[in-house]
Scaffold this motif. Sequence first.
Motif, mmCIF file in Angstrom:
data_model
loop_
_atom_site.group_PDB
_atom_site.id
_atom_site.type_symbol
_atom_site.label_atom_id
_atom_site.label_comp_id
_atom_site.label_asym_id
_atom_site.label_seq_id
_atom_site.Cartn_x
_atom_site.Cartn_y
_atom_site.Cartn_z
ATOM 1 N N SER A 33 0.994 -1.164 0.031
ATOM 2 C CA SER A 33 -0.088 -0.034 0.081
ATOM 3 C C SER A 33 0.723 1.099 0.115
ATOM 4 O O SER A 33 2.054 1.130 0.022
ATOM 5 C CB SER A 33 -0.922 0.068 1.390
ATOM 6 N N LEU A 39 -0.272 -5.824 0.845
ATOM 7 C CA LEU A 39 -1.694 -5.695 0.348
ATOM 8 C C LEU A 39 -2.084 -7.280 0.800
ATOM 9 O O LEU A 39 -1.395 -8.009 0.498
ATOM 10 C CB LEU A 39 -1.913 -5.413 -0.991
ATOM 11 N N LYS A 44 -4.331 -7.315 -3.274
ATOM 12 C CA LYS A 44 -3.023 -7.809 -3.854
ATOM 13 C C LYS A 44 -3.189 -8.345 -5.145
ATOM 14 O O LYS A 44 -2.460 -8.383 -5.899
ATOM 15 C CB LYS A 44 -2.715 -8.989 -2.837
#
Length: 88
Positions: A33, A39, A44
Amino acid sequence: MKNIIIALSVVLSFAFPSFAFADKAACETKAVSHDGKPLYGAAKDASIKKCMGDAKPDDCEAKAVSKDGKPLYGAAKAASIKKCEGGK
């Protein structure tokens, strides 16, 4: 000579999938992030997909249509494909 060609083809068939894994691993490390935290989940997956550039040229050519559904030609088609592929 024939044995050398067969041996090279076997070696190369195992080598190419490792390049794909290396790209995915590199993209997984970049999936963080804005504040540097990793993520998870859909965020992701989206980050990895964007990193790997999953937009295929065939898909982009199929999407190169005008507002009324007719295929684009020339510079308009080239611009549409370039935009679809992410400006590469």
